[in-house]
Design an enzyme around this catalytic site. Structure first.
Site, PDB file in Angstrom:
ATOM      1  N   ASP A   9      63.118  23.408  38.590  1.00 10.58           N
ATOM      2  CA  ASP A   9      64.198  23.149  39.533  1.00 10.58           C
ATOM      3  C   ASP A   9      65.367  22.544  38.780  1.00 10.58           C
ATOM      4  O   ASP A   9      65.195  21.937  37.726  1.00 10.58           O
ATOM      5  CB  ASP A   9      63.748  22.212  40.654  1.00 10.58           C
ATOM      6  CG  ASP A   9      64.662  22.269  41.872  1.00 10.58           C
ATOM      7  OD1 ASP A   9      65.476  23.212  41.983  1.00 10.58           O
ATOM      8  OD2 ASP A   9      64.567  21.380  42.731  1.00 10.58           O
ATOM      9  N   GLY A  10      66.547  22.729  39.329  1.00  6.02           N
ATOM     10  CA  GLY A  10      67.747  22.137  38.781  1.00  6.02           C
ATOM     11  C   GLY A  10      68.465  21.355  39.859  1.00  6.02           C
ATOM     12  O   GLY A  10      68.282  21.614  41.049  1.00  6.02           O
ATOM     13  N   GLU A  47      69.249  25.233  36.744  1.00 10.30           N
ATOM     14  CA  GLU A  47      68.141  26.093  37.184  1.00 10.30           C
ATOM     15  C   GLU A  47      67.669  26.970  36.014  1.00 10.30           C
ATOM     16  O   GLU A  47      66.472  27.091  35.754  1.00 10.30           O
ATOM     17  CB  GLU A  47      68.571  26.979  38.358  1.00 10.30           C
ATOM     18  CG  GLU A  47      68.969  26.243  39.613  1.00 10.30           C
ATOM     19  CD  GLU A  47      67.812  25.684  40.425  1.00 10.30           C
ATOM     20  OE1 GLU A  47      66.640  25.844  40.040  1.00 10.30           O
ATOM     21  OE2 GLU A  47      68.087  25.074  41.480  1.00 10.30           O
ATOM     22  N   ASP A  69      63.085  27.702  43.173  1.00 14.23           N
ATOM     23  CA  ASP A  69      63.771  27.850  44.457  1.00 14.23           C
ATOM     24  C   ASP A  69      65.180  28.407  44.268  1.00 14.23           C
ATOM     25  O   ASP A  69      65.966  28.449  45.199  1.00 14.23           O
ATOM     26  CB  ASP A  69      63.792  26.538  45.229  1.00 14.23           C
ATOM     27  CG  ASP A  69      64.587  25.439  44.540  1.00 14.23           C
ATOM     28  OD1 ASP A  69      65.220  25.695  43.501  1.00 14.23           O
ATOM     29  OD2 ASP A  69      64.574  24.303  45.055  1.00 14.23           O
ATOM     30  N   HIS A 124      62.536  22.364  48.985  1.00 17.44           N
ATOM     31  CA  HIS A 124      62.363  21.226  49.895  1.00 17.44           C
ATOM     32  C   HIS A 124      61.413  21.547  51.050  1.00 17.44           C
ATOM     33  O   HIS A 124      61.590  21.073  52.163  1.00 17.44           O
ATOM     34  CB  HIS A 124      63.720  20.738  50.421  1.00 17.44           C
ATOM     35  CG  HIS A 124      64.714  20.537  49.332  1.00 17.44           C
ATOM     36  ND1 HIS A 124      64.667  19.467  48.454  1.00 17.44           N
ATOM     37  CD2 HIS A 124      65.772  21.291  48.920  1.00 17.44           C
ATOM     38  CE1 HIS A 124      65.661  19.569  47.588  1.00 17.44           C
ATOM     39  NE2 HIS A 124      66.335  20.656  47.847  1.00 17.44           N
ATOM     40  N   ASP A 134      61.986  18.939  41.783  1.00 18.16           N
ATOM     41  CA  ASP A 134      63.222  18.449  42.385  1.00 18.16           C
ATOM     42  C   ASP A 134      63.379  16.960  42.107  1.00 18.16           C
ATOM     43  O   ASP A 134      64.471  16.508  41.732  1.00 18.16           O
ATOM     44  CB  ASP A 134      63.225  18.722  43.890  1.00 18.16           C
ATOM     45  CG  ASP A 134      64.490  18.228  44.556  1.00 18.16           C
ATOM     46  OD1 ASP A 134      65.572  18.772  44.249  1.00 18.16           O
ATOM     47  OD2 ASP A 134      64.401  17.290  45.368  1.00 18.16           O
TER      48      ASP A 134
END
Length: 159
Positions: A9-10, A47, A69, A124, A134
Site C-alpha cells: 500500500d502507499g 503504490e 488496493d 480499508h 496502510d
C-alpha cells in the site's frame, strides 16, 4: 519456484506531499514488513514503490501473488496499459506522457524475473494484510526520511 504472498500500500498527505509505502512479504511461516517515508512524492509513486521494494527483496525467481488496493498499479499491469505506454514511447492513448516511467521500468524488469499475479483488494475493508500495509504506509509518510529524487527533479519548485 517458491510461492510468496505480498501485500502493498502507499499513502501520501497531499498529492504531492510527504508519502510512504508499506509492504508485507510472506513465505511459509516467514513474514517480513517494510516501509519507508519520502519527503515529497505522490500516492501513485508510493503504490508502485511498495511493490517494487517488496519484489526487490526476493533473492531468487519466485511465483508471487501481490495484493494491492491501487487500481492504478493492478489495472496498468493486468489490463496491459503499461505495455501500451511502453510501445508508444511512454505515452498514453491521449498522447500525454505516462507518469512514473522510472518506477514502471523498474517494476517491469522485476516482472521479467518473477512470475507475479496482481490482485486488487478494496482498501480499508476486511483484508488484514492490506490494512496493516496502510498502517505502515501512513506511519512512514508521517516521518519521511528519504528523497524521491526522480520525482523532485521532474517537479522542482521555483526557488
Amino acid at each position: 519456484m517458491k510461492e510468496v504472498t505480498i501485500y502493498t500500500d502507499g499513502a501520501c498527505s497531499g498529492n504531492p506531499g510527504p508519502g510512504g509505502y508499506g509492504a508485507i512479504l510472506q513465505y511459509g511461516p516467514h513474514r517480513r514488513e517494510l516501509s519507508e517515508g519520502y519527503r515529497r512524492t505522490t500516492n501513485n509513486r508510493m503504490e508502485l514503490l511498495g511493490a517494487i521494494r517488496a519484489l526487490e527483496l526476493l533473492q531468487e525467481p519466485c511465483a508471487v501473488t501481490l495484493y494491492s488496493d491501487s487500481k492504478y498499479l493492478v489495472d496498468a499491469i493486468e489490463k496491459g496499459w503499461v505495455d501500451s505506454w511502453q510501445r508508444r514511447g511512454w505515452r498514453k492513448a491521449d498522447n500525454k506522457p505516462a507518469l512514473n516511467r522510472d518506477l514502471w521500468q523498474r517494476l517491469l524488469a522485476l516482472l521479467e524475473r518473477h512470475k507475479v499475479r496482481f490482485v486488487w483488494v478494496k482498501g480499508h475493508e476486511s483484508n488484514a494484510g492490506n490494512n496493516r500495509c496502510d498502517e505502515l504506509a501512513v506511519a512512514a509518510s508521517r516521518a519521511p526520511t528519504a528523497v524521491d529524487e526522480a520525482f523532485e527533479q521532474e517537479n522542482s519548485l521555483p526557488q
